[in-house]
Design a protein around this motif. Sequence first.
Motif, PDB file in Angstrom:
ATOM      1  N   LYS A  17       0.834  -1.210   0.000  1.00  0.00           N
ATOM      2  CA  LYS A  17       0.000   0.000   0.000  1.00  0.00           C
ATOM      3  C   LYS A  17       0.866   1.256   0.000  1.00  0.00           C
ATOM      4  O   LYS A  17       1.781   1.378   0.799  1.00  0.00           O
ATOM      5  CB  LYS A  17      -0.896  -0.007   1.247  1.00  0.00           C
ATOM      6  CG  LYS A  17      -1.613   1.318   1.512  1.00  0.00           C
ATOM      7  CD  LYS A  17      -2.696   1.168   2.543  1.00  0.00           C
ATOM      8  CE  LYS A  17      -3.154   2.517   3.072  1.00  0.00           C
ATOM      9  NZ  LYS A  17      -4.278   2.427   3.985  1.00  0.00           N
ATOM     10  N   GLY A  19      -1.188   4.210  -1.004  1.00  0.00           N
ATOM     11  CA  GLY A  19      -2.262   5.205  -0.913  1.00  0.00           C
ATOM     12  C   GLY A  19      -3.625   4.566  -1.068  1.00  0.00           C
ATOM     13  O   GLY A  19      -3.790   3.340  -0.906  1.00  0.00           O
ATOM     14  N   ASP A  23      -6.317   0.562  -0.738  1.00  0.00           N
ATOM     15  CA  ASP A  23      -7.501   0.304   0.084  1.00  0.00           C
ATOM     16  C   ASP A  23      -8.658  -0.166  -0.789  1.00  0.00           C
ATOM     17  O   ASP A  23      -9.404  -1.065  -0.429  1.00  0.00           O
ATOM     18  CB  ASP A  23      -7.902   1.570   0.856  1.00  0.00           C
ATOM     19  CG  ASP A  23      -6.915   1.878   1.973  1.00  0.00           C
ATOM     20  OD1 ASP A  23      -6.039   1.048   2.219  1.00  0.00           O
ATOM     21  OD2 ASP A  23      -7.019   2.948   2.592  1.00  0.00           O
ATOM     22  N   ARG A 303      -0.183  11.599   2.576  1.00  0.00           N
ATOM     23  CA  ARG A 303       1.023  11.828   1.801  1.00  0.00           C
ATOM     24  C   ARG A 303       1.301  13.326   1.906  1.00  0.00           C
ATOM     25  O   ARG A 303       0.370  14.135   1.777  1.00  0.00           O
ATOM     26  CB  ARG A 303       0.791  11.449   0.332  1.00  0.00           C
ATOM     27  CG  ARG A 303       0.655   9.964   0.102  1.00  0.00           C
ATOM     28  CD  ARG A 303       0.509   9.617  -1.362  1.00  0.00           C
ATOM     29  NE  ARG A 303      -0.720  10.134  -1.943  1.00  0.00           N
ATOM     30  CZ  ARG A 303      -0.780  11.020  -2.939  1.00  0.00           C
ATOM     31  NH1 ARG A 303       0.322  11.500  -3.471  1.00  0.00           N
ATOM     32  NH2 ARG A 303      -1.933  11.444  -3.415  1.00  0.00           N
ATOM     33  N   GLN A 307      -0.873  18.491  -3.240  1.00  0.00           N
ATOM     34  CA  GLN A 307      -2.300  18.178  -3.429  1.00  0.00           C
ATOM     35  C   GLN A 307      -3.093  18.222  -2.114  1.00  0.00           C
ATOM     36  O   GLN A 307      -4.263  18.582  -2.085  1.00  0.00           O
ATOM     37  CB  GLN A 307      -2.439  16.773  -4.044  1.00  0.00           C
ATOM     38  CG  GLN A 307      -3.883  16.316  -4.202  1.00  0.00           C
ATOM     39  CD  GLN A 307      -4.034  14.783  -4.285  1.00  0.00           C
ATOM     40  OE1 GLN A 307      -3.119  14.088  -4.683  1.00  0.00           O
ATOM     41  NE2 GLN A 307      -5.197  14.286  -3.907  1.00  0.00           N
ATOM     42  N   THR A 332       4.413  11.004   5.044  1.00  0.00           N
ATOM     43  CA  THR A 332       5.710  11.101   4.377  1.00  0.00           C
ATOM     44  C   THR A 332       5.461  11.748   3.026  1.00  0.00           C
ATOM     45  O   THR A 332       4.349  11.722   2.525  1.00  0.00           O
ATOM     46  CB  THR A 332       6.364   9.739   4.062  1.00  0.00           C
ATOM     47  OG1 THR A 332       5.450   8.990   3.276  1.00  0.00           O
ATOM     48  CG2 THR A 332       6.753   8.984   5.280  1.00  0.00           C
ATOM     49  N   TYR A 358       5.553   5.997   7.599  1.00  0.00           N
ATOM     50  CA  TYR A 358       4.306   5.304   7.279  1.00  0.00           C
ATOM     51  C   TYR A 358       4.003   4.380   8.445  1.00  0.00           C
ATOM     52  O   TYR A 358       4.820   3.540   8.809  1.00  0.00           O
ATOM     53  CB  TYR A 358       4.454   4.509   5.972  1.00  0.00           C
ATOM     54  CG  TYR A 358       3.130   3.974   5.527  1.00  0.00           C
ATOM     55  CD1 TYR A 358       2.316   4.714   4.679  1.00  0.00           C
ATOM     56  CD2 TYR A 358       2.661   2.754   6.015  1.00  0.00           C
ATOM     57  CE1 TYR A 358       1.083   4.255   4.314  1.00  0.00           C
ATOM     58  CE2 TYR A 358       1.418   2.281   5.649  1.00  0.00           C
ATOM     59  CZ  TYR A 358       0.633   3.030   4.797  1.00  0.00           C
ATOM     60  OH  TYR A 358      -0.600   2.575   4.448  1.00  0.00           O
ATOM     61  N   ASN A 359       2.858   4.556   9.082  1.00  0.00           N
ATOM     62  CA  ASN A 359       2.590   3.805  10.308  1.00  0.00           C
ATOM     63  C   ASN A 359       1.098   3.494  10.410  1.00  0.00           C
ATOM     64  O   ASN A 359       0.290   4.346  10.776  1.00  0.00           O
ATOM     65  CB  ASN A 359       3.076   4.661  11.487  1.00  0.00           C
ATOM     66  CG  ASN A 359       3.008   3.920  12.803  1.00  0.00           C
ATOM     67  OD1 ASN A 359       2.185   3.016  12.978  1.00  0.00           O
ATOM     68  ND2 ASN A 359       3.870   4.309  13.727  1.00  0.00           N
ATOM     69  N   GLU A 360       0.758   2.278  10.071  1.00  0.00           N
ATOM     70  CA  GLU A 360      -0.642   1.854  10.040  1.00  0.00           C
ATOM     71  C   GLU A 360      -1.300   1.974  11.430  1.00  0.00           C
ATOM     72  O   GLU A 360      -2.399   2.503  11.564  1.00  0.00           O
ATOM     73  CB  GLU A 360      -0.673   0.398   9.549  1.00  0.00           C
ATOM     74  CG  GLU A 360      -1.998  -0.117   9.060  1.00  0.00           C
ATOM     75  CD  GLU A 360      -2.486   0.522   7.762  1.00  0.00           C
ATOM     76  OE1 GLU A 360      -1.671   0.931   6.911  1.00  0.00           O
ATOM     77  OE2 GLU A 360      -3.707   0.628   7.635  1.00  0.00           O
ATOM     78  N   MET A 375      -8.247  18.068   6.339  1.00  0.00           N
ATOM     79  CA  MET A 375      -8.071  17.588   4.960  1.00  0.00           C
ATOM     80  C   MET A 375      -8.359  18.721   3.962  1.00  0.00           C
ATOM     81  O   MET A 375      -9.324  18.664   3.205  1.00  0.00           O
ATOM     82  CB  MET A 375      -9.018  16.409   4.738  1.00  0.00           C
ATOM     83  CG  MET A 375      -8.571  15.460   3.658  1.00  0.00           C
ATOM     84  SD  MET A 375      -9.321  13.839   3.887  1.00  0.00           S
ATOM     85  CE  MET A 375      -8.791  13.042   2.368  1.00  0.00           C
ATOM     86  N   GLY A 383     -10.801  10.481  -1.594  1.00  0.00           N
ATOM     87  CA  GLY A 383     -10.357  10.687  -0.217  1.00  0.00           C
ATOM     88  C   GLY A 383     -10.937   9.579   0.627  1.00  0.00           C
ATOM     89  O   GLY A 383     -12.132   9.280   0.540  1.00  0.00           O
ATOM     90  N   LEU A 384     -10.072   8.962   1.402  1.00  0.00           N
ATOM     91  CA  LEU A 384     -10.565   7.889   2.275  1.00  0.00           C
ATOM     92  C   LEU A 384     -10.544   8.334   3.724  1.00  0.00           C
ATOM     93  O   LEU A 384     -11.408   7.962   4.513  1.00  0.00           O
ATOM     94  CB  LEU A 384      -9.700   6.643   2.099  1.00  0.00           C
ATOM     95  CG  LEU A 384      -9.938   5.922   0.768  1.00  0.00           C
ATOM     96  CD1 LEU A 384      -8.869   4.881   0.513  1.00  0.00           C
ATOM     97  CD2 LEU A 384     -11.323   5.284   0.760  1.00  0.00           C
ATOM     98  N   ASN A 385      -9.566   9.171   4.069  1.00  0.00           N
ATOM     99  CA  ASN A 385      -9.440   9.487   5.478  1.00  0.00           C
ATOM    100  C   ASN A 385     -10.643  10.235   6.036  1.00  0.00           C
ATOM    101  O   ASN A 385     -10.999  10.055   7.200  1.00  0.00           O
ATOM    102  CB  ASN A 385      -8.151  10.252   5.742  1.00  0.00           C
ATOM    103  CG  ASN A 385      -6.999   9.291   5.859  1.00  0.00           C
ATOM    104  OD1 ASN A 385      -6.131   9.225   5.001  1.00  0.00           O
ATOM    105  ND2 ASN A 385      -7.018   8.498   6.915  1.00  0.00           N
ATOM    106  N   TYR A 388     -12.984   7.447   6.913  1.00  0.00           N
ATOM    107  CA  TYR A 388     -12.607   6.779   8.170  1.00  0.00           C
ATOM    108  C   TYR A 388     -12.953   7.692   9.350  1.00  0.00           C
ATOM    109  O   TYR A 388     -13.490   7.250  10.360  1.00  0.00           O
ATOM    110  CB  TYR A 388     -11.096   6.487   8.200  1.00  0.00           C
ATOM    111  CG  TYR A 388     -10.591   5.642   7.058  1.00  0.00           C
ATOM    112  CD1 TYR A 388     -11.401   4.671   6.466  1.00  0.00           C
ATOM    113  CD2 TYR A 388      -9.301   5.796   6.564  1.00  0.00           C
ATOM    114  CE1 TYR A 388     -10.934   3.905   5.414  1.00  0.00           C
ATOM    115  CE2 TYR A 388      -8.830   5.028   5.513  1.00  0.00           C
ATOM    116  CZ  TYR A 388      -9.645   4.097   4.939  1.00  0.00           C
ATOM    117  OH  TYR A 388      -9.182   3.345   3.893  1.00  0.00           O
TER     118      TYR A 388
END
Length: 487
Positions: A17, A19, A23, A303, A307, A332, A358-360, A375, A383-385, A388
């Motif tokens: 993954k 980005g 997902d 990221r 953008q 990052t 990067y830290n899940e 955001m 956009g996913l965040n 979530y």
Amino acid sequence: MKHKILFISSEAFPLIKTGGLADVAGSLPIALQDNDQDVCLLLPAYQSILEQIIETKVVAETSHYGLKINILETTLPGSSIKTWLIDCPQMFDRPGNPYMAEDGNPWRDNAERFALFSQAAVDIALNRCGLSWQPDVVHCNDWQSALIPALLKTFPHSPATIFTIHNLAYQGLFSSQTFFDLGLPDGLWGMYGVEFYGQFSFIKGGLVYSDRINTVSPTYAKEIQQVELGYGLDPLLSHRHLQLSGIINGIDTDVWNPQKDKYLRQNYNAKTLHKKTANKSALQKYLKLPEEANIPVIGMISRLVEQKGLQSILDAMPKLMNMPIQIIILGTGERNLEQDLLNWAKQFPDKLSINIGYNEALAHQIEAAADIYLMPSIFEPCGLNQLYSLRYGTLPLARNVGGLADTVIDCNDNTLKDNTANGFIVTEDSAEALVTTMIRAIETYQNQQTWQQLQLNAMTPDRSWQSSALQYIELYEKAIEDNRARF
Ligand code: ADP
């Protein structure tokens, strides 16, 4: 109706993954399978994937560009989705990021790597390497697999093709010489093919030749037909507007579920919202921020690229650092943006926590701990965040673009009255607009009763893949029909 779908992606969670595409590729196939579709996933066999999977077998072989290619079979972890890996060590068995070398520049042989991936995918799509499985639809995603619809259309009887744009900003542009060096069919060259102002454009393969094109939100589907966000491809996309649609991404409600998220200090749901604060204090402690329950925590996982609105955040920093808030950023990206953020954190260690990497686990903890999710993207295909965040009762403060405009509903008198408000909209890409909206959000936060209502509005709607999966199945049927008309 049951269809055989070959879902092709350059990344899929949890195997690899970088980005949002990962997902989607890790969860849409499962939702399609749950709706009685026969789905196989196709990925490159990157080194990091080979290191993770325990069981694989070579199920077929092919060769392109003088290189031997093994097709390995495994299953997507946590599912029963059959997953084929294009194994060509010279191309994919190398450490690090799928697209970039350690120095942050794209791998020098990206065109060769993804052309080889595409050629092998075509062999599978045409059922000519002994897998005994003929897809009805080939679903390609982003530039890395965009050449596939173009190659398939050079065969008289090939499966229907869908191309999904997850981000039009990434197009896979190479020199025209690359096209000829790769020995691609001459008929694909030209302005009505994969040429883009003299260059070779992978993404045009998907945009020109696929039966149906879609992107990941209805608003972004409109925006990319305009000059501002069309990158010069807007005339082509407008020309194909009858075949172009937008389907909003769902989320993996098993992975992103505050009730059973294994990374959280304290699980919670809409009925036990008061428990969410335990996550806030745990994270404040972990990140060495003052443990203050009443100070709104603003989270961001991203990221770190232009953008995502980083410049407006940096420009707003002098004012933000004067507000009664704490900001936690995980990400990052571009080195200069990382460094600018770190410099601010050095000055305001009690207010700003910058976590480069990067830290899940930390991503999940921030979603649960924060009160507000930041955001302010300049553009955002889906956009996913923010999705979530909504599920975690963390209210998005977001720009009115793309998928953000389709999912975040600004808090105002009307939307409060009809219980639809779920966040705060920033109406332009500027520090001033960001600060104004932040003030509004903090003021709203002071009224905890209103805030909780907003959280419930955010948490209640179903954000799973179910309704979007049905829309994809409908799209597959349209693509099959369009493709049949060709015969
Ligand atoms: P994009 O695909 O443009 O990067 P999305 O919002 O569609 O943006 O998806 C980003 C995904 O990547 C989300 O799941 C997000 O949580 C995740 N992500 C981004 N950066 C990081 C990071 N540094 N650590 C963990 N997860 C991250």
